[in-house]
Design a protein around this motif. Structure first.
Motif, short mmCIF file in Angstrom:
data_model
loop_
_atom_site.label_atom_id
_atom_site.label_comp_id
_atom_site.label_asym_id
_atom_site.label_seq_id
_atom_site.Cartn_x
_atom_site.Cartn_y
_atom_site.Cartn_z
N ALA A 134 0.83 -1.21 0.00
CA ALA A 134 0.00 0.00 0.00
C ALA A 134 0.87 1.26 0.00
N ILE A 135 1.93 1.25 0.79
CA ILE A 135 2.83 2.41 0.85
C ILE A 135 3.53 2.61 -0.49
N LYS A 136 3.99 1.53 -1.10
CA LYS A 136 4.68 1.62 -2.39
C LYS A 136 3.73 2.05 -3.51
N GLU A 137 2.48 1.65 -3.41
CA GLU A 137 1.49 2.08 -4.40
C GLU A 137 1.21 3.57 -4.25
N ALA A 138 1.16 4.04 -3.02
CA ALA A 138 1.01 5.48 -2.79
C ALA A 138 2.20 6.23 -3.37
N LYS A 139 3.37 5.68 -3.17
CA LYS A 139 4.59 6.29 -3.72
C LYS A 139 4.54 6.33 -5.25
N ARG A 140 4.06 5.25 -5.86
CA ARG A 140 4.02 5.18 -7.33
C ARG A 140 3.22 6.32 -7.94
N VAL A 141 2.07 6.62 -7.35
CA VAL A 141 1.18 7.61 -7.97
C VAL A 141 1.54 9.05 -7.59
N THR A 142 2.43 9.20 -6.61
CA THR A 142 2.78 10.54 -6.14
C THR A 142 3.90 11.15 -6.99
N LYS A 143 3.78 12.44 -7.26
CA LYS A 143 4.81 13.15 -8.01
C LYS A 143 6.08 13.25 -7.18
N LYS A 144 7.21 13.36 -7.85
CA LYS A 144 8.47 13.57 -7.15
C LYS A 144 8.38 14.85 -6.31
N GLY A 145 8.77 14.75 -5.06
CA GLY A 145 8.66 15.88 -4.15
C GLY A 145 7.33 15.97 -3.44
N GLY A 146 6.38 15.10 -3.83
CA GLY A 146 5.06 15.10 -3.20
C GLY A 146 5.07 14.41 -1.84
N SER A 147 4.02 14.64 -1.07
CA SER A 147 3.93 14.11 0.29
C SER A 147 3.05 12.87 0.37
N ILE A 148 3.46 11.95 1.21
CA ILE A 148 2.63 10.79 1.57
C ILE A 148 2.54 10.77 3.08
N VAL A 149 1.32 10.91 3.60
CA VAL A 149 1.14 10.88 5.05
C VAL A 149 0.27 9.68 5.40
N GLY A 150 0.55 9.11 6.56
CA GLY A 150 -0.18 7.92 6.96
C GLY A 150 -0.54 7.94 8.42
N PHE A 151 -1.71 7.41 8.73
CA PHE A 151 -2.19 7.34 10.10
C PHE A 151 -2.15 5.91 10.61
N ALA A 152 -1.73 5.75 11.86
CA ALA A 152 -1.62 4.43 12.46
C ALA A 152 -2.15 4.47 13.89
N ILE A 153 -2.54 3.30 14.38
CA ILE A 153 -2.96 3.15 15.77
C ILE A 153 -1.77 2.64 16.56
N ASN A 154 -1.59 3.17 17.75
CA ASN A 154 -0.46 2.81 18.58
C ASN A 154 -0.63 1.45 19.25
N TYR A 155 0.47 0.73 19.35
CA TYR A 155 0.42 -0.63 19.90
C TYR A 155 -0.03 -0.68 21.36
N ALA A 156 0.08 0.43 22.08
CA ALA A 156 -0.32 0.47 23.49
C ALA A 156 -1.71 1.05 23.69
N ALA A 157 -2.42 1.37 22.60
CA ALA A 157 -3.68 2.10 22.71
C ALA A 157 -4.73 1.36 23.55
N SER A 158 -4.95 0.09 23.26
CA SER A 158 -5.98 -0.65 24.01
C SER A 158 -5.59 -0.81 25.46
N THR A 159 -4.31 -1.06 25.71
CA THR A 159 -3.84 -1.28 27.07
C THR A 159 -4.07 -0.04 27.93
#
Length: 274
Positions: A134-159
């Motif tokens: 998924a990250i590499k596919e985002a990179k493929r479609v993005t122009k050189k110099g363009g931004s790719i931002v991603g959101f993740a859930i933290n491994y300690a969130a439920s705890t």
């Protein structure tokens, strides 16, 4: 996963039976929404451009981005979300486009967009190679110099949530937390209806490493809710303008402190295609 579905039945059923739109309006949702917009905006091009909102759900962020003047394409694998997003887009003076799709196969040409935002893909793809795809596919479609931002859930969130809210000893909950802490794999107990479907919860260092493995330039990693949601009187504080500002000031100075990142339920990584 069946061949005619873009995602697993568990994930589709979760989003079909719950309201992603309501989630951003309740509990910590308003803080998450406010912070996500702030963090995303820091990595948008100065001039107007094309943005892919991948895993954009019912379109809350796409509506905001389109309102800023960007050309926005929302991609999501859940049919319910596409119906909701299309209805939302059709009501706007500055609409966006919504289409059914999946993060590992974007129907866009190489080097054709300015920014890709990865919302759900990073935490609904449990397999590392799938996330890298998924990250590499985002990179493929993005122009050189363009931004790719991603959101993740933290491994300690439920705890942390379980300890704070007194449900750590509910049946199956502590075993779920142990699995998340040890492996990142999130599988909710069957006795917890409404819990997030199968997911992957990142360590901050793992999130950075996955984007670097895709040969993207690391810019920064940010806590979304940060430490301020731990305020015992958070909701009371948020209702007071002075106290809310004090919390946001605290969040501002701790948002990129990697020693504190695990205390934030969500985090955002910002990278650049070089």
């Amino acid at each position: 996963m069946s061949s005619d579905k873009l995602i697993s039945a568990e994930i589709e059923n979760f989003y079909t039976q719950t309201s992603e739109e309501a989630r951003l309006q309740l509990g910590l949702g308003p803080l998450e929404f406010e912070r996500n917009k702030d963090l995303i905006q820091r990595h948008l091009p100065a001039s107007k451009g094309v943005i892919l909102d991948v895993g954009g759900g019912p379109g809350a962020y796409s509506e905001w981005l389109a309102g800023l003047g960007y050309t926005v394409h929302l991609i999501d694998p859940v049919p319910k979300h596409i119906k909701q997003a299309t209805k939302r887009a059709n009501s706007l003076k500055k609409p966006f486009k919504a289409m059914l799709g999946e993060a590992r196969q974007l129907n866009f040409a190489d080097d054709s967009v300015d920014v890709v935002i990865l919302h759900g893909p990073l935490y609904h793809l449990q397999d590392k190679q799938a996330r890298l795809a998924a990250i590499k596919e985002a990179k493929r479609v993005t122009k050189k110099g363009g931004s790719i931002v991603g959101f993740a859930i933290n491994y300690a969130a439920s705890t942390i949530a379980g300890l704070l809210n007194g449900f750590m000893h509910e049946p199956g909950f502590i075993d779920m937390c142990k699995q998340e802490l040890l492996s990142g794999i999130h599988t909710p107990p069957k006795n917890m209806p409404g819990s997030l479907a199968e997911a992957y919860y990142h360590r901050p260092s793992q999130l950075i490493e996955e984007f670097r493995e895709a040969t993207l330039e690391f810019i920064n990693i940010y806590a979304v809710e940060g430490v301020v949601w731990l305020d015992k009187k958070y909701f009371e504080s948020r209702g007071d303008a002075r106290k809310k500002q004090a919390l946001m000031d605290l969040l501002s100075i701790t948002e990129s402190d990697q020693a504190l990142l695990a205390l934030s339920p969500h985090m955002m990584i910002a990278t650049r295609k070089i």
